[in-house]
Design a protein around this motif. Structure first.
Motif, PDB file in Angstrom:
ATOM      1  N   LYS A 104       0.828  -1.196   0.000  1.00 11.06           N
ATOM      2  CA  LYS A 104       0.000   0.000   0.000  1.00 11.06           C
ATOM      3  C   LYS A 104       0.867   1.253   0.000  1.00 11.06           C
ATOM      4  O   LYS A 104       1.986   1.259   0.532  1.00 11.06           O
ATOM      5  CB  LYS A 104      -0.907   0.020   1.234  1.00 11.06           C
ATOM      6  N   LYS A 105       0.332   2.326  -0.577  1.00  9.87           N
ATOM      7  CA  LYS A 105       1.013   3.624  -0.546  1.00  9.87           C
ATOM      8  C   LYS A 105       0.188   4.573   0.308  1.00  9.87           C
ATOM      9  O   LYS A 105      -1.044   4.587   0.219  1.00  9.87           O
ATOM     10  CB  LYS A 105       1.179   4.183  -1.953  1.00  9.87           C
ATOM     11  N   ALA A 106       0.882   5.333   1.153  1.00 14.39           N
ATOM     12  CA  ALA A 106       0.174   6.197   2.105  1.00 14.39           C
ATOM     13  C   ALA A 106       0.814   7.584   2.159  1.00 14.39           C
ATOM     14  O   ALA A 106       2.030   7.726   1.997  1.00 14.39           O
ATOM     15  CB  ALA A 106       0.180   5.574   3.495  1.00 14.39           C
ATOM     16  N   MET A 107      -0.040   8.577   2.365  1.00 16.76           N
ATOM     17  CA  MET A 107       0.447   9.933   2.629  1.00 16.76           C
ATOM     18  C   MET A 107       0.346  10.161   4.136  1.00 16.76           C
ATOM     19  O   MET A 107      -0.738  10.015   4.726  1.00 16.76           O
ATOM     20  CB  MET A 107      -0.394  10.968   1.885  1.00 16.76           C
ATOM     21  N   VAL A 108       1.472  10.491   4.754  1.00 15.24           N
ATOM     22  CA  VAL A 108       1.552  10.606   6.209  1.00 15.24           C
ATOM     23  C   VAL A 108       1.906  12.031   6.591  1.00 15.24           C
ATOM     24  O   VAL A 108       2.890  12.589   6.099  1.00 15.24           O
ATOM     25  CB  VAL A 108       2.611   9.638   6.789  1.00 15.24           C
ATOM     26  N   THR A 109       1.104  12.620   7.486  1.00 16.31           N
ATOM     27  CA  THR A 109       1.442  13.922   8.076  1.00 16.31           C
ATOM     28  C   THR A 109       1.632  13.706   9.573  1.00 16.31           C
ATOM     29  O   THR A 109       0.688  13.340  10.285  1.00 16.31           O
ATOM     30  CB  THR A 109       0.322  14.958   7.849  1.00 16.31           C
ATOM     31  N   ALA A 110       2.856  13.886  10.037  1.00 12.94           N
ATOM     32  CA  ALA A 110       3.182  13.701  11.459  1.00 12.94           C
ATOM     33  C   ALA A 110       3.400  15.065  12.101  1.00 12.94           C
ATOM     34  O   ALA A 110       4.140  15.901  11.564  1.00 12.94           O
ATOM     35  CB  ALA A 110       4.425  12.834  11.617  1.00 12.94           C
ATOM     36  N   SER A 111       2.759  15.289  13.263  1.00  8.91           N
ATOM     37  CA  SER A 111       2.848  16.587  13.953  1.00  8.91           C
ATOM     38  C   SER A 111       3.324  16.374  15.383  1.00  8.91           C
ATOM     39  O   SER A 111       2.825  15.481  16.091  1.00  8.91           O
ATOM     40  CB  SER A 111       1.478  17.275  13.976  1.00  8.91           C
ATOM     41  N   PRO A 112       4.297  17.186  15.860  1.00 16.03           N
ATOM     42  CA  PRO A 112       4.782  17.053  17.241  1.00 16.03           C
ATOM     43  C   PRO A 112       3.860  17.787  18.228  1.00 16.03           C
ATOM     44  O   PRO A 112       3.261  18.806  17.895  1.00 16.03           O
ATOM     45  CB  PRO A 112       6.155  17.720  17.170  1.00 16.03           C
ATOM     46  N   ILE A 113       3.763  17.254  19.450  1.00 16.96           N
ATOM     47  CA  ILE A 113       3.098  17.942  20.564  1.00 16.96           C
ATOM     48  C   ILE A 113       4.172  18.161  21.633  1.00 16.96           C
ATOM     49  O   ILE A 113       4.825  17.206  22.079  1.00 16.96           O
ATOM     50  CB  ILE A 113       1.948  17.102  21.137  1.00 16.96           C
ATOM     51  N   PHE A 114       4.381  19.390  22.012  1.00 16.68           N
ATOM     52  CA  PHE A 114       5.482  19.736  22.922  1.00 16.68           C
ATOM     53  C   PHE A 114       4.985  19.847  24.373  1.00 16.68           C
ATOM     54  O   PHE A 114       3.829  20.249  24.626  1.00 16.68           O
ATOM     55  CB  PHE A 114       6.114  21.056  22.494  1.00 16.68           C
ATOM     56  N   ILE A 123       3.914  12.407  19.337  1.00 16.96           N
ATOM     57  CA  ILE A 123       3.856  12.614  17.882  1.00 16.96           C
ATOM     58  C   ILE A 123       2.578  11.941  17.388  1.00 16.96           C
ATOM     59  O   ILE A 123       2.365  10.751  17.652  1.00 16.96           O
ATOM     60  CB  ILE A 123       5.084  12.004  17.155  1.00 16.96           C
ATOM     61  N   VAL A 124       1.745  12.723  16.692  1.00 20.49           N
ATOM     62  CA  VAL A 124       0.500  12.186  16.142  1.00 20.49           C
ATOM     63  C   VAL A 124       0.624  12.176  14.613  1.00 20.49           C
ATOM     64  O   VAL A 124       0.843  13.225  14.000  1.00 20.49           O
ATOM     65  CB  VAL A 124      -0.720  13.026  16.556  1.00 20.49           C
ATOM     66  N   ALA A 125       0.498  10.974  14.044  1.00 22.36           N
ATOM     67  CA  ALA A 125       0.611  10.828  12.583  1.00 22.36           C
ATOM     68  C   ALA A 125      -0.763  10.491  11.990  1.00 22.36           C
ATOM     69  O   ALA A 125      -1.414   9.551  12.434  1.00 22.36           O
ATOM     70  CB  ALA A 125       1.616   9.740  12.234  1.00 22.36           C
ATOM     71  N   ASN A 126      -1.171  11.303  11.045  1.00 23.53           N
ATOM     72  CA  ASN A 126      -2.388  11.017  10.272  1.00 23.53           C
ATOM     73  C   ASN A 126      -1.960  10.336   8.972  1.00 23.53           C
ATOM     74  O   ASN A 126      -1.160  10.894   8.212  1.00 23.53           O
ATOM     75  CB  ASN A 126      -3.154  12.301   9.946  1.00 23.53           C
ATOM     76  N   VAL A 127      -2.518   9.160   8.722  1.00 26.90           N
ATOM     77  CA  VAL A 127      -2.090   8.347   7.586  1.00 26.90           C
ATOM     78  C   VAL A 127      -3.299   8.118   6.673  1.00 26.90           C
ATOM     79  O   VAL A 127      -4.342   7.641   7.123  1.00 26.90           O
ATOM     80  CB  VAL A 127      -1.522   6.990   8.050  1.00 26.90           C
ATOM     81  N   ARG A 128      -3.131   8.461   5.398  1.00 27.21           N
ATOM     82  CA  ARG A 128      -4.229   8.294   4.433  1.00 27.21           C
ATOM     83  C   ARG A 128      -3.788   7.357   3.316  1.00 27.21           C
ATOM     84  O   ARG A 128      -2.719   7.520   2.733  1.00 27.21           O
ATOM     85  CB  ARG A 128      -4.647   9.645   3.861  1.00 27.21           C
ATOM     86  N   ASP A 129      -4.648   6.390   3.036  1.00 30.21           N
ATOM     87  CA  ASP A 129      -4.378   5.429   1.957  1.00 30.21           C
ATOM     88  C   ASP A 129      -4.543   6.133   0.602  1.00 30.21           C
ATOM     89  O   ASP A 129      -5.621   6.607   0.269  1.00 30.21           O
ATOM     90  CB  ASP A 129      -5.362   4.263   2.067  1.00 30.21           C
ATOM     91  N   ILE A 130      -3.439   6.217  -0.138  1.00 34.84           N
ATOM     92  CA  ILE A 130      -3.511   6.850  -1.464  1.00 34.84           C
ATOM     93  C   ILE A 130      -3.155   5.862  -2.573  1.00 34.84           C
ATOM     94  O   ILE A 130      -2.849   6.252  -3.693  1.00 34.84           O
ATOM     95  CB  ILE A 130      -2.586   8.089  -1.542  1.00 34.84           C
ATOM     96  N   THR A 131      -3.208   4.574  -2.245  1.00 32.11           N
ATOM     97  CA  THR A 131      -2.914   3.552  -3.260  1.00 32.11           C
ATOM     98  C   THR A 131      -3.825   3.709  -4.468  1.00 32.11           C
ATOM     99  O   THR A 131      -3.386   3.744  -5.615  1.00 32.11           O
ATOM    100  CB  THR A 131      -3.090   2.149  -2.656  1.00 32.11           C
ATOM    101  N   GLU A 132      -5.134   3.829  -4.171  1.00 23.34           N
ATOM    102  CA  GLU A 132      -6.110   3.967  -5.251  1.00 23.34           C
ATOM    103  C   GLU A 132      -5.911   5.282  -5.993  1.00 23.34           C
ATOM    104  O   GLU A 132      -6.010   5.340  -7.219  1.00 23.34           O
ATOM    105  CB  GLU A 132      -7.527   3.889  -4.685  1.00 23.34           C
ATOM    106  N   LEU A 133      -5.592   6.346  -5.214  1.00 25.82           N
ATOM    107  CA  LEU A 133      -5.377   7.662  -5.822  1.00 25.82           C
ATOM    108  C   LEU A 133      -4.183   7.636  -6.772  1.00 25.82           C
ATOM    109  O   LEU A 133      -4.246   8.162  -7.890  1.00 25.82           O
ATOM    110  CB  LEU A 133      -5.163   8.719  -4.730  1.00 25.82           C
ATOM    111  N   ILE A 134      -3.084   7.011  -6.323  1.00 25.35           N
ATOM    112  CA  ILE A 134      -1.892   6.917  -7.173  1.00 25.35           C
ATOM    113  C   ILE A 134      -2.198   6.047  -8.394  1.00 25.35           C
ATOM    114  O   ILE A 134      -1.776   6.348  -9.514  1.00 25.35           O
ATOM    115  CB  ILE A 134      -0.699   6.357  -6.373  1.00 25.35           C
ATOM    116  N   GLY A 135      -2.974   4.969  -8.149  1.00 23.58           N
ATOM    117  CA  GLY A 135      -3.369   4.133  -9.275  1.00 23.58           C
ATOM    118  C   GLY A 135      -4.179   4.908 -10.297  1.00 23.58           C
ATOM    119  O   GLY A 135      -3.962   4.791 -11.509  1.00 23.58           O
ATOM    120  N   LEU A 136      -5.108   5.740  -9.794  1.00 24.12           N
ATOM    121  CA  LEU A 136      -5.909   6.575 -10.684  1.00 24.12           C
ATOM    122  C   LEU A 136      -5.045   7.590 -11.412  1.00 24.12           C
ATOM    123  O   LEU A 136      -5.251   7.881 -12.594  1.00 24.12           O
ATOM    124  CB  LEU A 136      -7.012   7.288  -9.895  1.00 24.12           C
ATOM    125  N   LYS A 137      -4.065   8.151 -10.669  1.00 24.70           N
ATOM    126  CA  LYS A 137      -3.152   9.123 -11.271  1.00 24.70           C
ATOM    127  C   LYS A 137      -2.348   8.470 -12.386  1.00 24.70           C
ATOM    128  O   LYS A 137      -2.187   9.039 -13.476  1.00 24.70           O
ATOM    129  CB  LYS A 137      -2.214   9.680 -10.205  1.00 24.70           C
TER     130      LYS A 137
END
Length: 492
Positions: A104-114, A123-137
């Motif tokens: 799978k391919k994923a777009m990850v945005t990780a943000s620090p909490i101090f 550290i909170v990471a939001n992970v979104r599956d972009i496998t289908e999106l990349i396939g469509l691209k």
């Protein structure tokens, strides 16, 4: 006896624990129902919490990664990279795209909490599956590439279609000509079209223009032999006001100037006077010129196509055509063969012109096999132009829906019919005799019908009325009328 009664402070603690439990359940519910995968780590990269969304799309079980350090997980190939590791180094939010070991391919945005000391606490990471999106691209890119290829093929087919509709051809020699025209249409090279009168040099020049990138620009045509020398120069180059007596007050643009951003077709270029050849050479070399009486150069962007039925190289040797201009024009020469050298094209051209003039004049004339054979055998000194003019004449003047052999011009009958019909090629047709031709493939019945039809046609043509023709043929005029209807002979 022991006292089991809960004291007031203990009761408060129970309530607080119950509240914390509910908050945790609420937080778990919120995190697990998030559309994105959520991955929570401590300040050292240790995994504290992973939601079910991540587990579901990634294919990695939560138990595999819970309590494990993100550095170890990357080293073991769970991910190709980690946004959290970049956060630990850079102490700022980081977004990356990485590949999970399950493919799978994923777009990850990780943000620090101090914390209050400015150190990374979570550290909170939001992970979104972009496998289908990349396939469509990738599919979209493939579709766009395919679309570009189809567009190029369409343009090529368009050029081929334009040539096919205007210049009917089945012969191999003409296919070579049309392929060359298609290729040169894609560039701006100067073209010299060679060939006898009537072969279609002007038509080919028009097709090259229509299939070129200049197709939206003008195509200006000038016949260098059609104008006297005194007018030719002013027509080509234009003039400034007051240049000569009778000139327009405001001056005049020349044809070269009018062809800007388009194509200038110079037909019969061999007839261009020598001093104008010099000026034309400058136009081709520098894309600029002077009007008559002008002092300012005019810049243009024009493509030159020239045509001639003369031997320009011989004219160069004789000093009647500039050598430098010849080589400037002779960049891409295309020679159209005469019709007698491409007999395979005669019948298709004949049928094309027949359909054209039938539609134009509202007829439904037909060319029978024996007429088609004679057309194919003829030498056509006037080439395609002569053939087109003849078909128009036959459509207009033929007395029947089927064009009769005897309606062909005397030149064709003299050169072709006599040689085919008579055993002695030197024999002469007696002036009191009709010359009748029957196809070798005809049955006896069909030959008799053809003989009868041609006799009736000749009698009607010679005597001018149904009654006189019937009298000449020795039949009742009603019988003649019935046979005319049978053979689709139109009575005047």
């Amino acid at each position: 006896m022991k006292n089991d009664k809960i004291t007031e402070p203990d009761y408060d603690a129970v309530l607080e624990l119950e509240s914390v439990r509910k908050l945790n359940l609420e937080l778990d519910s919120i995190i697990n129902n998030s559309y994105d995968g959520i991955w929570v780590m401590d300040g050292n990269g240790l995994t504290l919490r992973v939601n079910k969304t991540y587990e579901k799309f990634s294919g990695i079980r939560i138990q595999e990664v819970l309590g494990r350090n993100i550095h170890d997980l990357v080293s073991e190939g769970y991910f190709s990279d980690s946004a959290a590791i970049h956060v630990l180094k850079e102490k700022r939010p980081v977004t990356i795209i990485h590949e999970i070991k399950t493919g799978k391919k994923a777009m990850v945005t990780a943000s620090p909490i101090f914390d209050e000391h400015g150190e990374i606490w979570r550290i909170v990471a939001n992970v979104r599956d972009i496998t289908e999106l990349i396939g469509l691209k990738e599919k979209l890119e493939a579709i766009e590439a395919e679309s570009r290829r189809y567009q190029e093929e369409l343009e090529q087919l368009k050029r081929t279609r334009l040539v096919s509709e205007e210049m009917i051809s089945v012969s191999s020699s003409m296919k070579i000509v049309l392929e060359a025209a298609n290729r040169v249409a894609g560039v701006d090279s100067t073209v010299l079209v060679l060939g006898e009168s009537g072969v279609g040099k002007g038509v080919l020049a028009k097709l090259i223009h229509q299939a070129s990138k200049r197709q939206t620009g003008p195509m200006i045509t000038i016949n260098c032999a059609a104008l006297p020398e005194s007018l030719l120069e002013s027509e080509l180059f234009g003039y400034e006001k007051g240049t000569f007596t009778g000139a327009l007050k405001e001056g005049k643009q020349g044809l070269i100037e009018l062809a800007d951003k388009g194509t200038l077709f110079l037909d019969e270029i061999a007839e261009l006077p020598l001093h104008l050849q010099t000026k034309l050479l400058q136009v081709i070399q520098d894309q600029k010129f002077y009007r008559l009486g002008g002092r300012k150069t005019i810049d243009i962007d024009v493509r030159i196509i020239a045509a001639t039925n003369r031997d320009l190289l011989q004219m160069v040797r004789e000093g009647r055509f500039r050598e430098d201009l010849y080589y400037r024009l002779h960049v891409v020469p295309i020679t159209i063969p005469p019709l007698r050298e491409r007999k395979d094209d005669i019948l298709p051209l004949s049928l094309y012109f027949l359909q054209k003039f039938n539609q134009k004049y509202g007829y439904a004339k037909k060319i029978p096999t024996e007429v088609a054979d004679f057309l194919t055998s003829y030498e056509w000194p006037g080439n395609v132009r002569e053939l087109e003019n003849l078909i128009e004449r036959l459509v207009v003047m033929s007395g029947a829906n089927t064009i009769a052999l005897m309606e062909l011009p005397k030149a064709i009958l003299k050169d072709q019919l006599r040689l085919k019909a008579l055993p002695d090629s030197n024999a002469q047709v007696h002036p009191d005799h009709y010359l009748i031709s029957v196809s070798k493939q005809s049955t006896f019945k069909a030959a008799l019908e053809e003989l009868e039809k041609q006799l009736i046609m000749n009698a009607l043509h010679e005597h001018g009325s149904c009654r006189r023709a019937a009298l000449h043929l020795g039949m009742h005029h009603s019988t003649l009328a019935r046979k005319c209807k049978q053979y689709e002979i139109i009575l005047a």
